[in-house]
Design a protein around this motif. Structure first.
Motif, short mmCIF file in Angstrom:
data_model
loop_
_atom_site.label_atom_id
_atom_site.label_comp_id
_atom_site.label_asym_id
_atom_site.label_seq_id
_atom_site.Cartn_x
_atom_site.Cartn_y
_atom_site.Cartn_z
N ASP A 324 0.67 -1.36 -0.16
CA ASP A 324 0.60 -0.01 -0.15
C ASP A 324 0.59 1.33 0.01
OD1 ASP A 324 -2.30 -1.37 -0.40
OD2 ASP A 324 -3.02 -0.93 2.19
N ALA A 325 1.81 1.13 0.51
CA ALA A 325 3.10 2.50 0.44
C ALA A 325 3.32 2.87 -0.74
CB ALA A 325 3.91 2.06 1.79
N VAL A 326 3.56 1.37 -1.26
CA VAL A 326 4.88 1.75 -2.61
C VAL A 326 3.37 2.29 -3.25
CG1 VAL A 326 5.45 0.40 -4.23
CG2 VAL A 326 6.23 0.08 -1.94
N ARG A 327 2.37 1.72 -3.59
CA ARG A 327 1.23 2.37 -4.49
C ARG A 327 1.55 4.13 -4.11
NH1 ARG A 327 -1.67 -3.30 -3.67
NH2 ARG A 327 -0.97 -4.27 -5.38
N ILE A 328 0.97 4.64 -2.86
CA ILE A 328 0.51 5.94 -2.84
C ILE A 328 2.20 6.58 -2.80
CG2 ILE A 328 -0.08 7.33 -1.28
CD1 ILE A 328 -1.18 5.06 0.59
N ALA A 329 2.85 6.00 -2.77
CA ALA A 329 4.50 6.66 -2.98
C ALA A 329 4.23 7.03 -4.24
CB ALA A 329 4.92 5.76 -2.62
N GLY A 330 4.07 5.92 -5.78
CA GLY A 330 3.41 5.93 -7.25
C GLY A 330 2.33 7.34 -7.51
N LEU A 331 1.90 6.76 -6.64
CA LEU A 331 0.71 8.06 -7.00
C LEU A 331 0.36 8.94 -6.74
CD1 LEU A 331 -2.04 7.52 -8.53
CD2 LEU A 331 -2.80 7.19 -5.83
N LEU A 332 1.38 9.68 -5.40
CA LEU A 332 1.51 11.17 -5.11
C LEU A 332 3.49 11.88 -5.40
CD1 LEU A 332 -0.37 10.58 -1.89
CD2 LEU A 332 -1.43 11.04 -3.96
N PRO A 333 3.97 11.58 -6.25
CA PRO A 333 4.87 12.27 -6.00
C PRO A 333 4.93 13.56 -6.84
CG PRO A 333 5.39 10.48 -7.70
CD PRO A 333 3.85 10.23 -7.02
N GLN A 334 3.89 13.54 -7.69
CA GLN A 334 3.48 14.77 -8.32
C GLN A 334 3.53 16.75 -7.83
OE1 GLN A 334 0.23 14.46 -7.29
NE2 GLN A 334 0.14 12.20 -8.70
N GLY A 335 3.66 17.02 -7.89
CA GLY A 335 3.42 18.66 -7.51
C GLY A 335 2.19 18.82 -8.06
N GLY A 336 0.84 19.69 -6.67
CA GLY A 336 -0.21 19.66 -7.40
C GLY A 336 -0.64 21.08 -7.88
N ALA A 375 3.23 5.72 -11.04
CA ALA A 375 2.43 4.92 -10.85
C ALA A 375 2.58 3.67 -11.35
CB ALA A 375 0.95 5.38 -11.34
N ALA A 376 3.54 3.30 -12.66
CA ALA A 376 3.25 1.94 -12.94
C ALA A 376 4.49 1.66 -12.39
CB ALA A 376 3.46 1.60 -15.07
N LEU A 377 5.35 1.61 -12.55
CA LEU A 377 6.69 1.81 -12.12
C LEU A 377 6.78 0.55 -10.38
CD1 LEU A 377 9.63 1.21 -11.58
CD2 LEU A 377 9.49 3.44 -10.63
N ALA A 378 5.61 1.35 -10.00
CA ALA A 378 5.07 0.73 -8.14
C ALA A 378 4.26 -0.32 -8.03
CB ALA A 378 3.71 2.05 -7.91
N GLU A 379 4.35 -0.67 -9.39
CA GLU A 379 3.14 -1.79 -9.75
C GLU A 379 4.50 -2.96 -9.80
OE1 GLU A 379 -0.14 -3.01 -9.37
OE2 GLU A 379 -0.15 -1.00 -8.64
N ARG A 380 5.70 -2.78 -10.41
CA ARG A 380 6.54 -3.91 -10.31
C ARG A 380 7.17 -4.30 -8.79
NH1 ARG A 380 7.93 -4.76 -15.59
NH2 ARG A 380 6.45 -3.80 -17.16
N LEU A 381 7.14 -2.77 -8.04
CA LEU A 381 8.12 -2.32 -7.13
C LEU A 381 7.31 -3.53 -5.32
CD1 LEU A 381 9.60 0.75 -6.35
CD2 LEU A 381 10.46 -1.17 -7.34
N LEU A 382 5.94 -4.03 -6.07
CA LEU A 382 5.48 -5.17 -5.01
C LEU A 382 5.95 -6.07 -4.53
CD1 LEU A 382 1.49 -3.93 -6.04
CD2 LEU A 382 2.77 -2.69 -4.90
#
Length: 605
Positions: A324-336, A375-382
């Protein structure tokens, strides 16, 4: 009609054309539609220079974020919001503080002054609500554990823009003539209280009165009025428009008109949110990027890496699992998107020059563009999560039927077997399911059906039938391949996931397969026909006809491909006089001429 109107219509037509082309194209390529809208904006604006006022379009298109937050608010009852308070105010606050301090430190190392570094750090610590939620919705993960945590962080970030904007005058090198921070805070609190009271005592009576008139267009107008009115009230109080819309949605979450409001707002939300992403692309200054490309090449990955690491660390600190932490980290690394507002305000206050603001906006835009990739990269780190394990004790195992998997499908099948006097050995890899079954008196064994030693210990050599009732088709396929390789004489009965899986299992020559929802769907439809007045015998005959058609269609698909047998699908109501009239086996030309929309055969059960 003004002289500028043709230009306006031409620009609207161009933006709609870009959206229609880019979104499906990127979806087809397996990328997020968000990235498609962004690419369309970049091509129309900075590349071809057809539209040159992207910032103005972006300001209007931010209404898409406003409508998005309203729809999200409709899904969140106040009681559920209270349950999320730890994630919102604990985890969210920690993320903004730690991320802001870390990025401010990076800005200092890059040569920024302390005041500018504070604005840069905390501005970049905010993530894009629009991008992140759109990605979650595209992946159907908004209600997943990581989706709920990500939403909590985003909600706190939207709240954080208020104190951050309030700090701008304090950091400015000159004293602006503005309201004192305490007065601004009091106004903001009063606006929130007013909105909550209005939502509680005025909105439901308003919609009730309009609903009784039966004026559909008035209901749509009232929905827009509520969203834009709440957003404007918060903006006047110094808060974000998105926060006002969100609060209005929360206030109406328990309303009887919630679903109708959501349906009314949804078209506006979709169009304006797409326009917002295109506006981001339109506002990208390629000259700034070209002039500072080396700085951007270094800054963008640093910003995204620092944010991802801090988000991962905070999520783990607050009890989230690794995946879950990896998915969130891959989802929210952008500026807003709120970073645009903060950086522009800081430049206007003289904290740093407008050129710096343009560079920061370019960094935010590029991080947004790269978010689908992270976000796609995060899926590979699960990591493959291992559930709780029990001792593998197979004492007493060995029966006529070896059942692998004891979820709902297996439990129902097991009842039939036991009632018929057959002996059944059941193995399952879920410790919770094993314990739960034991509480009801079942004797099942803990074990992984994809392992040969487990199958041996469970008595596969003595089993007359191997019933594979696992939930995931890839697990089912692995077990089928293992059993057919190691025990070629075993008769395999398998639970199929869908039509395509059924065809794959038949190709493997299993003795029997059944789609997990097929028979229940037939029975459900039959009972519904009976409730509508059809006699039981006719309803049963229709069910038998559908079962026969389905089997014939499967035989055709096995030999001719997945697109075969389309003409055997009922896609229009049969006439009452002839409910069982079969359709032709060839593809009907009339349906094609009418432009009828069909689902693909792989989706039709």
């Amino acid at each position: 009609m003004t002289s500028g109107s043709p230009n306006l219509y031409a620009e609207a037509l161009l933006l709609l054309t870009g959206a229609v082309i880019a979104a499906p194209l990127f979806k087809r390529l397996g990328l997020a539609t968000v990235l498609g809208y962004l690419a369309a904006g970049i091509v129309i604006g900075p590349v071809l220079r057809i539209i040159g006022h992207g910032r103005e379009i972006l300001e209007f298109a931010e209404l898409g974020v406003v409508f998005l937050l309203f729809v999200i608010g409709l899904e969140l009852k106040p009681s559920r919001l209270w349950q999320m308070r730890r994630a919102i105010f604990g985890l969210g606050t920690a993320q903004v503080l730690l991320g802001g301090v870390a990025l401010a430190g990076c800005a200092v190392l890059a040569g920024s002054g302390t005041r500018a570094a504070i604005v840069v750090g905390f501005g970049l610590a905010l993530s894009s609500t629009a991008f992140a939620l759109q990605l979650l919705q595209d992946a159907n993960e908004a209600n997943a554990p990581h989706g709920r945590i990500a939403f909590s962080i985003l909600l706190l970030q939207d709240l954080a823009i208020v104190p951050l904007l309030a700090v701008i005058p304090l950091l400015a090198p000159f004293e602006p003539a503005s309201t004192s921070p305490m007065t601004a805070f009091a106004i903001a609190v009063a606006a929130v209280v007013a909105l909550v009271l209005a939502g509680r005592y005025l909105l439901n009576p308003l919609f009730s009165i309009i609903a009784r008139t039966g004026a559909r267009e008035a209901m749509i107008a009232a929905a827009l009025l509520v969203v834009l009115g709440a957003a404007s009230l918060m903006q006047l109080a110094g808060l974000s428009m998105a926060m006002g819309a969100f609060l209005a949605g929360v206030m109406l979450a328990e309303s009887a008109y919630r679903h109708e409001l959501e349906a009314d707002i949804e078209p506006f939300r979709g169009i304006l949110l797409g326009l917002f992403f295109m506006g981001v692309g339109l506002s990208l200054d390629l000259t700034v990027i070209a002039r500072n490309w080396m700085l951007l090449v270094a800054a963008v990955p640093v910003v995204m890496a620092v944010k991802a690491l801090t988000i991962y660390g905070v999520c783990r600190l607050f009890g989230a699992g690794h995946n879950d932490a990896v998915r969130i980290a891959g989802l929210l690394p952008q500026g807003g998107e709120f970073g645009f507002v903060l950086f522009t305000s800081a430049a206007s206050a003289g904290i740093f020059p407008m050129a710096t603001a343009s560079l920061l906006i370019a960094i935010v835009t590029l991080t947004m563009a790269l978010t689908p990739l992270t976000a796609a990269l995060a899926e590979r780190l699960l990591k493959e999560e291992e559930g709780e394990r029990l001792d593998e004790d197979f004492d007493g195992a060995g029966s006529d039927v070896l059942m692998i998997g004891f979820s709902r499908f297996g439990q129902i099948a097991c009842q039939i077997l036991l009632a018929g006097g057959s002996s059944v050995t059941v193995i399952d890899h879920s410790a919770d399911r094993v314990r739960q079954a034991m509480r009801f008196g079942f004797r099942i064994y803990f074990g992984d059906g994809t392992r040969k030693d487990v199958l041996e210990a469970a008595g596969i050599g003595r089993a007359r039938v191997v019933a594979i009732c696992t939930q995931k088709k890839e697990i089912t396929d692995r077990i089928v391949d293992l059993v057919q390789t190691e025990y070629p004489s075993a008769r395999i009965f398998a639970r199929s996931y869908d039509r395509v899986h059924t065809l794959a299992l038949r190709e493997r020559r299993v003795a029997y397969e059944l789609r997990e929802t097929f028979e229940s769907g037939l029975l459900f439809g039959r009972r519904t026909l009976e409730e509508l007045g059809l006699d039981g015998a006719t309803a049963e005959a229709i069910g038998d006809d559908i079962r026969r058609r389905d089997e014939e269609r499967l035989i055709l698909q096995a030999s001719e491909g997945i697109n075969a047998g389309r003409g055997m699908i009922f896609n229009r109501p049969a006439t009452p006089a002839k409910p069982l009239t079969p359709q032709p086996l060839t593809k009907p030309r009339k349906a094609e001429e009418d432009g009828e929309t069909r689902r693909t055969p792989a989706e039709i059960e």
